[in-house]
Design a protein around this motif. Structure first.
Motif, PDB file in Angstrom:
ATOM      1  N   VAL A 361       0.856  -1.231  -0.038  1.00 26.09           N
ATOM      2  CA  VAL A 361      -0.139  -0.004  -0.058  1.00 26.09           C
ATOM      3  C   VAL A 361       0.991   1.245  -0.189  1.00 26.09           C
ATOM      4  O   VAL A 361       0.567   2.078  -0.894  1.00 26.09           O
ATOM      5  N   MET A 364       2.660   1.779  -3.501  1.00 24.56           N
ATOM      6  CA  MET A 364       1.932   2.052  -4.570  1.00 24.56           C
ATOM      7  C   MET A 364       1.315   3.522  -4.372  1.00 24.56           C
ATOM      8  O   MET A 364       1.021   4.399  -5.303  1.00 24.56           O
ATOM      9  N   THR A 365       1.014   4.024  -3.106  1.00 20.31           N
ATOM     10  CA  THR A 365       0.750   5.401  -2.718  1.00 20.31           C
ATOM     11  C   THR A 365       1.891   6.311  -3.050  1.00 20.31           C
ATOM     12  O   THR A 365       1.503   7.343  -3.611  1.00 20.31           O
ATOM     13  N   ILE A 373      -3.145   9.479   0.461  1.00 18.76           N
ATOM     14  CA  ILE A 373      -4.330   8.715   0.162  1.00 18.76           C
ATOM     15  C   ILE A 373      -5.339   9.155  -0.517  1.00 18.76           C
ATOM     16  O   ILE A 373      -6.024  10.284   0.116  1.00 18.76           O
ATOM     17  N   MET A 424      -5.234  -6.999  -3.405  1.00 20.83           N
ATOM     18  CA  MET A 424      -4.256  -6.407  -3.941  1.00 20.83           C
ATOM     19  C   MET A 424      -3.812  -7.238  -5.246  1.00 20.83           C
ATOM     20  O   MET A 424      -3.308  -6.412  -6.346  1.00 20.83           O
ATOM     21  N   PRO A 429      -3.022  -2.826  -8.538  1.00 21.88           N
ATOM     22  CA  PRO A 429      -2.924  -1.432  -8.519  1.00 21.88           C
ATOM     23  C   PRO A 429      -1.998  -0.882  -9.558  1.00 21.88           C
ATOM     24  O   PRO A 429      -1.999   0.037 -10.170  1.00 21.88           O
ATOM     25  N   ASN A 442      -7.233   4.905  -7.311  1.00 28.64           N
ATOM     26  CA  ASN A 442      -7.590   5.559  -6.180  1.00 28.64           C
ATOM     27  C   ASN A 442      -8.486   4.926  -5.157  1.00 28.64           C
ATOM     28  O   ASN A 442      -8.410   4.552  -3.983  1.00 28.64           O
ATOM     29  N   LEU A 445      -6.356   1.682  -3.635  1.00 28.22           N
ATOM     30  CA  LEU A 445      -5.620   2.331  -2.666  1.00 28.22           C
ATOM     31  C   LEU A 445      -6.049   2.816  -1.351  1.00 28.22           C
ATOM     32  O   LEU A 445      -5.668   2.298  -0.253  1.00 28.22           O
TER      33      LEU A 445
END
Length: 644
Positions: A361, A364-365, A373, A424, A429, A442, A445
């Motif tokens: 997470v 990828m963010t 976020i 995931m 993503p 979006n 995530l």
């Protein structure tokens, strides 16, 4: 009296030696309970401490050439420093050498004596120094203490006695009509079995000529108080009894007395009868947990197999240690502790599952939304599936909390973590980012981060430091790190969107195999066989197999082995022969469900004596994970038939 507040206690621990994993487990369990109830918004009081009187303490001090109080002052620091290291959040730490506690004990003794509840008489019996208890001749096992197996001493002396026997019928009725009073329920049955054999009066004094280290009886200066009578009173003196009426009214009766099963009798017989005589209500629940074993053996200083909690904390961290204790043992049952199993669970649950989900997470963010976020778009079936798993984990945690089965609540939380990793993989993503599908990216995530947010709240009482670190990684700061409440998960809307994540070097760095090997403390025997890889079956010849005689057997009857939680004693018909086998299957099979089953046994195994019961053979069973099933015969077949 207390009807809504939550009051939890541990036993107060003897200061005759340093704390071990048994002390740590009970105290961490109490701390997790206290943290959960605070997280639910309940007013909570958590009491722990040390038992500093009695013969064991006096002997330990003498062996060190110290005054008993000086010995206690030094040893108590070992407990207090360990609790601080383990993040224990007790509201009070009581020492039985404190003056306020001694005053309360003396006042109770005097009042009971004045009412005729305590009397003087001559006593003849057997005394165990280790347990600091008297036993009758019939109580002894092979002439030794029935509880610890140590040598006992014959003693004839005058002493003071509490009229405990007069409360036997009342206590039996109370236990039978209050199913939550002693938990798990099979411990209540043990206590009832003990009571139905008869109940004598309790010797509550020791002559100073034999023991000087204790609270002096207010009505006879030649005697001191029996250590257990003194120690049990801490549960009420620690919350203001005979000192602060408002405080005592707020917290008593206790919600949980957490104890090890080895002190069940003192807490489920001595303590209730004492409270009844004093005129106070009973605690709501006395919960007796199991033992930590190495193999099938209880950890014991005398056997040299006790694990030092500090060693594990230094090696793997406080929260990983707390997590293992709570996830591995189902309260009430015994559990095995090996450093190999510790590393395996750490790598599987914490490094591979939880740590991996957070890492995915965060990366990828940081890569796709500049570390912020994003707000979610419209949810799909994939989001609903993950959210449902997290909601189920919240439900399971609340249920397991009420039943004191933390391992089940933790397992549900980890199922939600694994669902997050599957989510995931399924939503990919990284692929959405490449395709420029921003709105869908979006949503993914945000949904994964929100699952982590909720899981961090569920697991915070177990791993407070690591879950605060996880929340910091999700963009929480300051007081937000520690003030999340389970009670808010259903009522308060998520505030994740717009928070800036913080990269972390890894929440739970994986322990590699080399470290796992270093963690093995037991030396390998000089003539040990060459290790076989776990995924390779070691081959044997037909001549090896021919040595094993497998035969069918019919279960005639089964019953539990007295004093052994895991063992059943089975009476079998093997052809024309009658056999008895002892087997550790009580966790999976109730005795009454086995009669009539045709099973398979190893018939030519050398007889063995297990817990004093002869066992002639071994039954076959299949086990995977936490499940076990007996190998049975398909269809009708005579007993004694050869298998193979």
């Amino acid at each position: 009296m207390n009807t809504e507040n939550f009051y939890v206690t541990t036993p107060i621990y003897y200061v005759n030696d340093k704390p071990h994993i048994g002390h740590a487990y009970t105290t961490v369990l109490a701390d997790v309970l206290a943290r959960y109830h605070r997280s639910l918004g309940d007013e909570t009081f958590f009491l722990t401490g040390t038992d500093e009187h009695g013969q064991k303490v006096e002997k330990a001090a003498a062996a060190r050439h110290l005054d008993p109080k000086a010995h206690c002052d030094e040893m108590v620091l070992r407990f207090q420093s360990l609790w601080e290291r383990l993040g224990i959040t007790n509201d009070r730490y009581i020492r039985t050498t404190e003056e306020f506690h001694k005053r309360v004990v003396r006042q109770i003794l005097q009042e009971l004596f004045d009412r005729g509840e305590i009397y003087k008489a001559e006593y003849t019996g057997w005394y165990c120094v280790g347990c600091e208890r008297f036993f009758t001749e019939k109580d002894l096992v092979d002439g030794k203490c029935p509880d610890c197996g140590r040598e006992v001493s014959a003693i004839v002396e005058s002493n003071y006695f509490f009229r405990m026997s007069s409360y036997r019928e009342w206590l039996i009725e109370y236990i039978e009509t209050h199913p939550d009073f002693i938990q798990p329920s099979f411990r209540a049955n043990e206590t009832l079995g003990f009571l139905r054999k008869g109940l004598g009066d309790l010797c509550i004094s020791r002559p100073k000529s034999r023991l000087s280290w204790g609270i002096e009886l207010p009505f006879d200066p030649d005697y001191v108080c029996y250590v257990w009578f003194d120690a049990l009173i801490n549960y009420i003196s620690g919350v203001g009894y005979l000192q602060d009426d408002a405080m005592f009214e707020k917290w008593w009766p206790a919600s949980y007395h957490l104890i090890g099963k080895d002190i069940l009798t003192t807490h489920s017989v001595y303590w209730p009868t004492m409270l009844k005589a004093i005129g106070l209500p009973m605690p709501k629940t006395i919960f007796a947990h199991g033992w930590w074993l190495t193999g099938s053996t209880k950890m014991s200083k005398s056997l040299g197999n006790v694990i030092n909690p500090m060693d594990m904390v230094d090696r793997c961290g406080v929260d990983a240690f707390r997590y293992f204790l709570m996830a591995e043992m189902s309260p009430g049952n015994d559990a095995n502790f090996t450093e190999e199993s510790f590393v395996a669970r750490y790598n599987s649950d914490l490094a591979n599952d939880l740590g991996n989900l957070l890492s995915r997470v965060l990366k990828m963010t940081l890569r796709s939304t500049d570390g912020v976020i994003p707000p979610p778009g419209a949810p799909t079936a994939d989001e609903e599936e993950l959210n449902s798993e997290v909601s189920a984990a919240i439900d399971a945690m609340e249920t397991s909390l009420a039943a004191l089965k933390f391992d089940q609540g933790i397992a549900a939380a980890m199922n939600a973590v694994r669902a997050g990793n599957r989510y995931m993989e399924k939503t990919a993503p990284w692929t959405l980012a490449k395709k420029g599908e921003t709105e869908r990216l979006n949503t993914v995530l945000y949904t994964a981060a929100n699952a982590l947010r909720q899981i961090s709240v569920l697991l915070y009482p177990v791993m407070p430091e690591k879950m605060a670190e996880l929340r910091r990684a999700l963009g929480y700061v300051g007081g937000e790190l520690n003030d999340a409440k389970i009670s808010d998960l259903r009522t308060r809307k998520s505030d994740l969107a717009g928070r800036k994540v913080v990269d972390t070097a890894g929440l739970f760095p994986r322990i590699d195999e080399k470290e796992k090997e270093k963690a093995k403390t037991a030396p390998r025997p000089a003539k040990a066989k060459k290790a076989v890889p776990a995924n390779v079956v070691e081959l044997i010849g037909i001549e090896d197999f021919a040595k094993v005689e497998l035969r069918t057997a019919k279960v005639i009857e089964a019953e539990k082995v007295e004093g052994a939680d895991k063992l059943l004693k089975l009476q079998l018909e093997v052809g024309t022969e009658k056999r008895q086998i002892v087997s550790g299957i009580a966790q999976w099979y109730a005795p009454e469900t086995l009669a009539g089953k045709t099973i398979v046994i190893v018939a030519n195994l050398k007889p063995a004596v297990i817990r004093g019961v002869e066992s002639k053979g071994m039954l076959l069973a299949a086990k995977t994970g936490g499940e076990l099933r007996l190998v049975t015969v398909d269809g009708e077949l005579p007993t004694g038939a050869q298998v193979g």
